[in-house]
Design an enzyme around this catalytic site. Structure first.
Site, short mmCIF file in Angstrom:
data_model
loop_
_atom_site.label_atom_id
_atom_site.label_comp_id
_atom_site.label_asym_id
_atom_site.label_seq_id
_atom_site.Cartn_x
_atom_site.Cartn_y
_atom_site.Cartn_z
N GLU A 1 -30.89 23.60 -16.28
CA GLU A 1 -30.67 24.79 -15.46
C GLU A 1 -31.38 26.00 -16.08
O GLU A 1 -31.83 26.89 -15.38
CB GLU A 1 -29.15 25.05 -15.36
CG GLU A 1 -28.77 26.06 -14.29
CD GLU A 1 -27.26 26.16 -14.09
OE1 GLU A 1 -26.50 25.51 -14.86
OE2 GLU A 1 -26.85 26.89 -13.18
N GLN B 1 -21.54 22.20 -8.36
CA GLN B 1 -21.28 22.06 -9.80
C GLN B 1 -19.94 22.67 -10.16
O GLN B 1 -19.77 23.89 -10.07
CB GLN B 1 -22.41 22.80 -10.54
CG GLN B 1 -22.26 22.91 -12.04
CD GLN B 1 -23.32 23.85 -12.63
OE1 GLN B 1 -23.84 24.73 -11.94
NE2 GLN B 1 -23.62 23.69 -13.90
N GLY B 2 -19.00 21.84 -10.58
CA GLY B 2 -17.65 22.34 -10.91
C GLY B 2 -17.46 22.45 -12.41
O GLY B 2 -16.79 21.62 -13.02
N SER C 1 -17.29 26.08 -14.16
CA SER C 1 -16.54 27.30 -14.48
C SER C 1 -15.14 27.30 -13.89
O SER C 1 -14.91 26.77 -12.81
CB SER C 1 -17.28 28.53 -13.95
OG SER C 1 -18.59 28.55 -14.43
N SER D 1 -24.83 33.40 -19.62
CA SER D 1 -25.25 34.80 -19.50
C SER D 1 -26.30 35.14 -20.55
O SER D 1 -26.48 34.42 -21.52
CB SER D 1 -24.04 35.72 -19.68
OG SER D 1 -23.62 35.67 -21.04
N GLU E 1 -26.12 37.24 -22.78
CA GLU E 1 -25.46 37.38 -24.10
C GLU E 1 -25.29 36.00 -24.74
O GLU E 1 -25.54 35.83 -25.94
CB GLU E 1 -24.10 38.07 -23.96
CG GLU E 1 -24.18 39.54 -23.56
CD GLU E 1 -24.57 39.76 -22.09
OE1 GLU E 1 -24.25 38.89 -21.26
OE2 GLU E 1 -25.22 40.78 -21.79
C1 LIG Z 1 -24.15 33.64 -8.40
C2 LIG Z 1 -23.39 32.79 -9.34
C3 LIG Z 1 -23.36 31.42 -9.13
C4 LIG Z 1 -22.62 30.59 -9.96
N1 LIG Z 1 -22.58 29.26 -9.69
C5 LIG Z 1 -21.81 28.45 -10.45
C6 LIG Z 1 -21.67 27.06 -10.13
O1 LIG Z 1 -22.26 26.57 -9.17
N2 LIG Z 1 -20.88 26.30 -10.89
C7 LIG Z 1 -20.21 26.80 -11.97
O2 LIG Z 1 -19.56 26.03 -12.65
N3 LIG Z 1 -20.31 28.11 -12.31
C8 LIG Z 1 -21.08 28.94 -11.56
N4 LIG Z 1 -21.18 30.28 -11.88
C9 LIG Z 1 -20.36 30.80 -12.96
C10 LIG Z 1 -21.10 31.24 -14.21
O3 LIG Z 1 -21.56 30.14 -14.93
C11 LIG Z 1 -20.14 32.12 -15.02
O4 LIG Z 1 -19.90 33.28 -14.27
C12 LIG Z 1 -20.70 32.48 -16.37
O5 LIG Z 1 -20.73 31.36 -17.22
C13 LIG Z 1 -19.90 33.62 -17.03
O6 LIG Z 1 -18.55 33.32 -17.11
P1 LIG Z 1 -17.46 34.36 -16.60
O7 LIG Z 1 -17.80 34.74 -15.22
O8 LIG Z 1 -16.14 33.77 -16.86
O9 LIG Z 1 -17.66 35.63 -17.52
P2 LIG Z 1 -17.05 35.86 -18.98
O10 LIG Z 1 -17.28 34.63 -19.80
O11 LIG Z 1 -15.68 36.38 -18.87
O12 LIG Z 1 -18.01 36.98 -19.52
C14 LIG Z 1 -17.81 38.39 -19.32
C15 LIG Z 1 -18.85 39.14 -20.15
O13 LIG Z 1 -18.62 38.87 -21.53
C16 LIG Z 1 -19.79 38.37 -22.14
N5 LIG Z 1 -19.41 37.39 -23.17
C17 LIG Z 1 -18.57 36.34 -23.06
N6 LIG Z 1 -18.51 35.65 -24.19
C18 LIG Z 1 -19.33 36.27 -25.07
C19 LIG Z 1 -19.69 36.03 -26.43
N7 LIG Z 1 -19.25 34.98 -27.12
N8 LIG Z 1 -20.57 36.87 -27.01
C20 LIG Z 1 -21.07 37.93 -26.31
N9 LIG Z 1 -20.76 38.21 -25.04
C21 LIG Z 1 -19.90 37.39 -24.42
C22 LIG Z 1 -20.57 37.73 -21.01
O14 LIG Z 1 -21.94 37.66 -21.29
C23 LIG Z 1 -20.26 38.69 -19.85
O15 LIG Z 1 -21.14 39.78 -19.93
C24 LIG Z 1 -21.91 31.15 -11.06
C25 LIG Z 1 -21.97 32.52 -11.28
C26 LIG Z 1 -22.68 33.34 -10.43
C27 LIG Z 1 -22.71 34.80 -10.71
#
Ligand SMILES: Cc1cc2nc3c(=O)[nH]c(=O)nc-3n(C[C@H](O)[C@H](O)[C@H](O)COP(=O)(O)OP(=O)(O)OC[C@H]3O[C@@H](n4cnc5c(N)ncnc54)[C@H](O)[C@@H]3O)c2cc1C
Lengths: 360, 389
Positions: free
Chosen positions: B245, B128-129, B131, B371, B373
């Site tokens: 999901e 899944q692409g 993020s 997440s 949040e």
């Molecule tokens: C094990 C694992 C597998 C994954 N697999 C995939 C995959 O197959 N394909 C894919 O596309 N992605 C994948 N992901 C990515 C995942 O969807 C993202 O990590 C997630 O959406 C969070 O984005 P970020 O890492 O950029 O964190 P950020 O968005 O930078 O968040 C950082 C922190 O800020 C908080 N935050 C952000 N915005 C807000 C808001 N508006 N209000 C309150 N709090 C906020 C978040 O909750 C978090 O605690 C995977 C992640 C993990 C850990």
């Protein structure tokens, strides 16, 4: 698999909701809680009898509504939503006890309770804690019942008490001169606890063994009923909170726009909805007499207790200073919940019951 | 109100049980423990298991028959998840659980015919692409571009945290076809990973494994015929994927949690602490919450079985199961002590349960698929209708 209420239960929900919103909004019920001796409106209870709500769970041949456990949960949830005061659940539990003993006088009293003309209540506890005791001090000696029961919820309003004794379950009509009852004012000002000293004529209905079996069943219904009440209470409390979050302003904006409060409201909602799933699944299991009912009822009671404490506590916090005033309503919900956490099987006893139901 | 499984569903469960007894040679934990199995071998085991399931009609259980499914409901699918907990996870979990439903809802007949059979057989593994380094929670900030090149498109940009990318053959990508339209400028492409202009690099996770990775695009071909929905409809389709999901899978997690809690109870029995009051209270609460989770799961199942797509309520399930999994794993580490820290191949490790892995993994589940949040934002905005700031 179906989660929705069936047609009859959905109808029941609408009717009781309409009735309570009209007859018992907090503006009307608070004076009953705060200014009457009984703590509830006798007229409304008579009307509940006329409308058939008091015989809700009994079979049609017993003059009841055959609404089952799910129907009871539906009605209690709605009563919780408006923090409906009084001994509704206690009356249901007394009825459920009466209908399990084969006795003519018991049937007589059952009918009179269903119609709302008399109040039969259970008097079981002999201590204020929730610890298990090996034996009861109250005795039945040649048609005289002697002992002290406390706390008895709404005991002063009882026409008849169903008293547990070391010998079994006894029926004690109110003596001519009235009960020797001492009121025990408590944290929840809407609750009426009394201590009752008995030295009164009464009659054994069943022996100890049979009484234990009956009361075990009744206790499950009590725990389930209290869970449904707490579900309603937290719903009502959440509704109050959401209205307030959308209306109160600070720092030039509605406080409901602060993310930290939004997340706390979301947590409250999660608790309410998860409790709903748990309560209705338990009601369904109990109604169908499934083996897992013990685990599910204990889980529903423990979980909705923890949840209601959280939700109703958060309401006070999110109201700020007015949340701590007598005038505003959050404390009504909070106090009811604190009482229900302890009654009908306290949280810690339910947790233990959950373990034991699984042989742990 | 009815939480019964029907006669036919019970029958399905019994047949499946018999089939598993016959066909599952070794519990997954034994494969993990076997020092001969490296990450590549383990992945092959998963792929083979998936092929076997597919041949026997145990994949896509709730998909329509015409798309290689079994034509049953989400209820039978949940029964499968509950019964098969000791089996290897399938290789193309992302494809089958997330992309599959989206293709069935939104793809053309030709696309379904092209992609679904090979997805089921495990011949083509998907990732899944969505993020990107600067677009996670704020997914619509994504910047990977799809530029017109004749009839087709060329991709430029980068995806990250892409689970199974190192083992995958295809990726479904959200890419920008219009830089100025935040939501309407996003398109959903199906893209082969085996081509020029694609570079996949594994990323090591806190478990030490490299299950996810980065995917770099420099001119990779994204064919017009492989766009799902119309150009600019990508956001809508992504939301379908995310709803699947988040919700609908908590019963699969439950089956794991049943097994885990049983191991925890066995563990405290063995270490002699089961009669301690603090231990009993902790276990009782974990047990009670698990029943609440099951009740929530049945409730969602009932909604889905009645034909409704998962809505914002899916956020409740996502929060509940993910946060529960943390409490459960933490509870086990508290009550079993360092025995629960031992890695699966370590001497003295618990024979049927990999608590160390679970404790670490439980820190990921509250981050991915939106997440905790973000889920609370969804609840407060879309369900409770609280005002924006
Ligand atoms: C094990 C694992 C597998 C994954 N697999 C995939 C995959 O197959 N394909 C894919 O596309 N992605 C994948 N992901 C990515 C995942 O969807 C993202 O990590 C997630 O959406 C969070 O984005 P970020 O890492 O950029 O964190 P950020 O968005 O930078 O968040 C950082 C922190 O800020 C908080 N935050 C952000 N915005 C807000 C808001 N508006 N209000 C309150 N709090 C906020 C978040 O909750 C978090 O605690 C995977 C992640 C993990 C850990």
């Amino acid at each position: 698999m179906q989660f929705e209420l069936n047609e009859n239960h959905a109808l029941l929900k609408t009717s009781i909701r309409e009735f309570l919103e009209k007859e018992s909004p907090l503006a009307k019920s608070r004076p009953m809680m705060e200014e009457t001796q009984e703590g509830f409106s006798k007229e409304l209870y008579a009307e509940l009898g006329d409308l058939g709500y008091l015989g809700l769970t009994l079979s049609e041949s017993e003059g009841g509504g055959a609404a089952g456990v799910i129907g009871l949960a539906v009605v209690l949830e709605e009563m919780g939503r408006v923090a409906f005061p009084g001994p509704f659940l206690d009356l249901v539990l007394a009825e459920e006890t009466l209908c399990r003993v084969k006795d003519q006088q018991a049937s007589q009293f059952l009918q009179e309770t269903v119609s709302g003309r008399k109040k039969v209540l259970l008097a079981r506890s002999e201590a204020l804690d929730d610890l298990e005791r090996s034996s009861l001090q109250t005795r039945c000696d040649q048609d005289t019942i002697r002992g002290t029961k406390l706390p008895v919820s709404y005991g002063a309003s009882a026409d008849v008490l169903l008293v547990t004794t070391a010998e079994g379950l006894a029926l004690v009509p109110r003596p001519e001169e009235g009960w020797k009852a001492t009121s025990l004012p408590a944290l929840d000002h809407a609750q009426r606890f009394v201590e009752i000293s008995l030295d009164s004529p009464g009659r054994l209905l069943t022996d100890k063994q049979r009484a234990d079996t009956i009361l075990q069943e009744v206790d499950q219904l009590g725990a389930l009923g209290a869970s449904a009440l707490m579900l309603g209470l937290m719903e009502g409390s959440l509704e109050l909170t959401l209205d307030y979050l959308k209306e109160r302003k600070a720092f030039g904006r509605t406080i409901g726009s602060f993310q930290v409060l939004q997340h706390r409201a979301a947590d409250m909602w999660i608790r309410v909805e998860s409790s709903r799933s748990a309560v209705y699944r338990a009601a369904w299991a109990l109604e169908n007499k499934l083996e897992e009912a013990s685990l599910l009822v204990a889980s529903a009671k423990a979980y909705s207790g923890d949840s209601a404490r959280f939700v109703c506590g958060e309401t006070i916090q999110l109201f700020g200073g007015v949340g701590y005033t007598w005038e505003y309503d959050p404390h009504i919900y909070y106090k009811r919940v604190k009482t229900l956490e302890q009654l009908y099987g306290s949280t810690r006893n339910q947790l233990e019951a959950a373990l034991q139901s699984q042989g742990i | 109100m009815d939480f019964h499984f029907s006669e036919e569903q019970q029958q399905f469960r019994m047949e499946l049980r018999a089939w598993l007894k016959e066909n599952l040679e070794r519990p997954w934990i034994e494969e993990l423990r076997d020092p001969k199995n490296d990450e590549k071998k383990l992945f092959d085991i998963r792929r083979n298991w998936q092929a076997k399931l597919n041949e026997s009609g145990y994949l896509g259980i709730h998909w329509p028959k015409e798309w290689g499914g079994r034509g049953l409901t989400v209820v039978e699918n949940a029964i499968f998840a509950a019964e098969a907990i000791h089996a290897p996870p399938i290789a193309s979990r992302v494809g089958i659980n997330l992309l599959g439903p989206a293709l069935i809802h939104h793809a053309t007949e030709e696309q379904r015919r092209r992609f679904i059979p090979k997805m089921l057989s495990g011949e083509e593994v998907w990732c899944q692409g969505f993020s990107e380094p600067d677009a996670g929670s704020d997914l619509a900030a994504l910047r990977t571009r799809a530029e017109l090149d004749g009839e087709d498109f060329r991709l430029e940009g980068q995806k990250v945290w892409t689970t199974f990318a190192p083992w995958s053959d295809w990726i479904f990508v959200l890419a920008r076809t219009d830089p100025d339209d935040r939501y309407g400028g996003i398109t959903f492409f199906l893209v082969s990973l085996h081509q020029e202009g694609i570079d996949v690099r594994p990323i090591r996770q806190i478990t030490g494994e490299s299950e996810f990775g980065e995917v770099f695009f420099s001119g990779a071909l994204a064919k017009r015929e492989h766009i799902v929905g119309a150009i600019g409809e990508g956001w809508k389709i992504a939301m379908t994927v995310l709803a699947y999901e988040r919700g609908s899978m908590s019963l699969a997690h439950l089956a794991r949690f049943d097994h885990y809690l049983k191991d925890l109870v066995d563990g405290v029995r063995e270490n002699g602490s089961l009669q301690r009051a603090d231990v009993r209270e902790k276990i009782a609460r974990l047990m009670v919450e698990k029943e609440v989770l099951r009740a929530n799961g049945y409730r969602t199942l009932a909604t889905l079985a009645s034909g409704q797509a998962p809505g914002p309520e899916a956020s409740l399930e996502k929060i509940f199961w993910s946060e529960y999994s943390r409490r459960l794993a933490d509870g086990a580490l508290d009550l079993l002590g360092l025995q629960a820290h031992l890695l699966v191949r370590s001497p003295h490790a618990r024979p049927h349960m990999d608590w160390a892995q679970e404790a670490l993994y439980s820190r990921a589940v509250t981050i991915y698929a939106g997440s905790s949040e973000i889920q609370r934002n969804i609840i407060s905005k879309r369900i409770l209708k609280l005002p924006s700031s």
